[in-house]
Every structure is written in C-alpha cells, then in structure tokens.
Design a protein around this motif. Structure first.
Motif, mmCIF file in Angstrom:
data_model
loop_
_atom_site.group_PDB
_atom_site.id
_atom_site.type_symbol
_atom_site.label_atom_id
_atom_site.label_comp_id
_atom_site.label_asym_id
_atom_site.label_seq_id
_atom_site.Cartn_x
_atom_site.Cartn_y
_atom_site.Cartn_z
ATOM 1 N N PRO A 270 0.799 -1.241 0.000
ATOM 2 C CA PRO A 270 0.000 0.000 0.000
ATOM 3 C C PRO A 270 0.828 1.287 0.000
ATOM 4 O O PRO A 270 0.643 2.169 0.830
ATOM 5 N N ILE A 271 1.760 1.367 -0.939
ATOM 6 C CA ILE A 271 2.467 2.641 -1.104
ATOM 7 C C ILE A 271 2.474 3.044 -2.578
ATOM 8 O O ILE A 271 2.483 2.196 -3.471
ATOM 9 N N GLU A 272 2.433 4.360 -2.795
ATOM 10 C CA GLU A 272 2.586 4.889 -4.145
ATOM 11 C C GLU A 272 4.038 5.314 -4.256
ATOM 12 O O GLU A 272 4.549 6.065 -3.420
ATOM 13 N N VAL A 273 4.707 4.778 -5.253
ATOM 14 C CA VAL A 273 6.122 5.109 -5.459
ATOM 15 C C VAL A 273 6.176 6.146 -6.576
ATOM 16 O O VAL A 273 5.794 5.870 -7.704
ATOM 17 N N VAL A 274 6.608 7.350 -6.220
ATOM 18 C CA VAL A 274 6.689 8.433 -7.210
ATOM 19 C C VAL A 274 8.152 8.665 -7.549
ATOM 20 O O VAL A 274 9.000 8.741 -6.655
ATOM 21 N N ILE A 275 8.446 8.707 -8.832
ATOM 22 C CA ILE A 275 9.803 9.086 -9.259
ATOM 23 C C ILE A 275 9.705 10.379 -10.046
ATOM 24 O O ILE A 275 8.832 10.541 -10.906
ATOM 25 N N VAL B 55 13.222 9.567 -5.623
ATOM 26 C CA VAL B 55 12.228 8.539 -5.299
ATOM 27 C C VAL B 55 11.481 8.962 -4.034
ATOM 28 O O VAL B 55 12.099 9.302 -3.033
ATOM 29 N N GLU B 56 10.158 8.943 -4.112
ATOM 30 C CA GLU B 56 9.340 9.288 -2.948
ATOM 31 C C GLU B 56 8.302 8.191 -2.707
ATOM 32 O O GLU B 56 7.857 7.539 -3.651
ATOM 33 N N PHE B 57 7.916 8.031 -1.451
ATOM 34 C CA PHE B 57 6.862 7.079 -1.097
ATOM 35 C C PHE B 57 5.687 7.820 -0.475
ATOM 36 O O PHE B 57 5.884 8.731 0.333
ATOM 37 N N TYR B 58 4.490 7.413 -0.856
ATOM 38 C CA TYR B 58 3.273 7.933 -0.242
ATOM 39 C C TYR B 58 2.476 6.744 0.281
ATOM 40 O O TYR B 58 2.354 5.726 -0.413
ATOM 41 N N PHE B 59 1.960 6.891 1.486
ATOM 42 C CA PHE B 59 1.158 5.828 2.101
ATOM 43 C C PHE B 59 -0.253 5.874 1.511
ATOM 44 O O PHE B 59 -0.929 6.895 1.613
ATOM 45 N N LYS B 60 -0.660 4.772 0.871
ATOM 46 C CA LYS B 60 -1.982 4.724 0.233
ATOM 47 C C LYS B 60 -3.059 4.622 1.304
ATOM 48 O O LYS B 60 -3.311 3.531 1.842
#
Ligand code: TMP
Length: 236
Positions: A85-90, A115-120
C-alpha cells in the motif's frame, strides 16, 4: 465475472483462475483525493492501450509486472498480486507537490531522479512517508524497500527513453508494486493519468494536470500520446 474491487479509475474482476484477474479501465477521472471528479468519454480505452504498450515494453526489458495481455478495449488480464500500500513516485523534473512542499521552481531538471513514497490511505490523504515509516507500519522490510527503489529507477530509465523517442519529457510518475509469491512485481497502470508528460519543445502537458488545473482538452492530449506512440485505435 465477480467484481472484487472498484477504485476511482479502474475495476478489478476475479476470473475462474484464482491467480488471474481482469483489470477494467473506467472513464472517470479524479483529482485531489476524489474532491474533483469528471468523466471523459473513452479515456479508459486510451489508458488501457497506453498502459498495455508500456507494460509490454517493460516486460521485454526484463521488468517483472502483473500484466499478461490486453483482452479488450477496456480490459487486461493481470496476475493477482498482494498489493503493497504505497505509491512510489519518481521525479526527473520539479513539478506538482514537490514544488509546493519545498518551494522550488517548477520545471527544473533534478540532479538525480528522486524517489518518494506515499502511504496509500484516502482517510489520511496519502501522506508522504520515508523508509522508516514503511518499516514502522510493517508494510515492507529494508530489503524489499531497496528492491522497490532499484526496480523503480530501472523502470524510470526505460520510460525516459520510451517517452523521449516521441519527444515527450517524463517529468514524474507514480508506480504501485505488489508481491507475487516472494517477488516484487510492478502492478496497477502507467498512463497519462499517473504521469506528468510534457512536450519536449513547448512544455505543454499531455497528462491529468489538464484536468487538475483546467487547462486544455484532456482527451485530445491523451490521443496525441497514442498517436506519437503509433498505436492503432479503433472507435475512439
Ligand atoms: P504529485 O506532484 O501530485 O505528488 O504527483 C506526482 C506524480 O504522481 C504525478 O505524475 C501524478 C502522480 N500521482 C498519481 O498517479 N496519483 C496520485 O494520487 C497522486 C497524488 C499523484
């Protein structure tokens, strides 16, 4: 087929085989955590074509993905993953929330891909998190996080090339991963809904920012991406 999940832009159905699902692309677009909503006729068809082409390209380049094949204008067969459950944004250039969060200028090339992570988690508005938060939440361990980053950066290199070939700059994009047994596999979709794509020359957007910021004609822009990729479309 049994509907097992409905998201903002897609539906997931169970097939007869336990490990295989159908991913159906809807026409709805949402932004700002569902606060803004609109339907764009045939957006789902276009995104299915683009995402299928991208996943086929990534597969050919040894990236493990959930994609099996496109089976209709709006549907793909995919492997069932245990979604992380994470969105990986590059990000390759500064835009969007990075600009808002850090107060830096928009459109600057970053020294290195970021690289960034967002908690879904819709209830929390998908907060940005770091490796330690991911471990704290028991979402993934250190090794898996490192793997996700490495695969993400490999995908980024391939996608930069893919879009550069059609004179589009991949500014940033979002990926989702899941486990297939012990392996980390790329899931979800990669389309103009989940990327920032700018024309190399004019820097005009060919992505969902058109809807977020009310600028231009979204369908026309998505179709332009298809056209540049030389993907044949029927009835769109
Ligand atoms: P951001 O600048 O709003 O954080 O977005 C970074 C990238 O991730 C951009 O290409 C759009 C994509 N994205 C999604 O696909 N889904 C989302 O929910 C968000 C917030 C961003």
């Amino acid at each position: 087929m049994k509907l097992i999940l409905e998201g903002k832009a897609k539906k997931i159905f169970q097939t007869k085989k336990k490990e295989v699902l159908v991913q159906y692309f809807k026409d709805s677009a949402t932004a700002f955590n569902n606060k803004k909503k609109r339907n764009f006729k045939n957006k789902g068809v276009i995104n299915n074509l683009i995402s299928s082409d991208i996943f086929t390209y990534l597969t050919k380049n040894n990236i493990k993905t959930h994609f099996i094949k496109r089976i209709s204008s709006r549907e793909q067969l995919i492997r069932k993953l245990k979604i992380i459950p994470i969105e990986v944004v590059i990000r390759n250039f500064s835009a969007g929330s990075l600009v808002n969060r850090l107060g830096i200028k928009r459109g600057k090339k970053l020294k290195e891909p970021l690289v960034e992570f967002y908690f879904k988690c819709d209830a929390l508005n998908d907060p940005i998190i770091n490796d330690d938060h991911i471990m704290l939440l028991n979402i993934a361990n250190k090794k898996d996080i490192a793997k996700i980053k490495a695969i993400g950066l490999k995908v980024n290199k391939l996608l930069l090339k893919y879009f550069n070939n059609i004179n589009i700059v991949l500014v940033d994009y979002k990926m989702e991963f899941g486990f297939l047994k012990k392996n980390i596999v790329l899931g979800d979709e990669i389309s103009p809904d989940s990327c920032r794509l700018w024309d190399k020359k004019t820097k005009i957007s060919f992505d969902k920012d058109i809807f977020r910021e009310n600028k231009g004609n979204l369908l026309k822009s998505y179709l332009e991406v298809l056209k540049r990729l030389k993907i044949e479309v029927e009835n769109v």
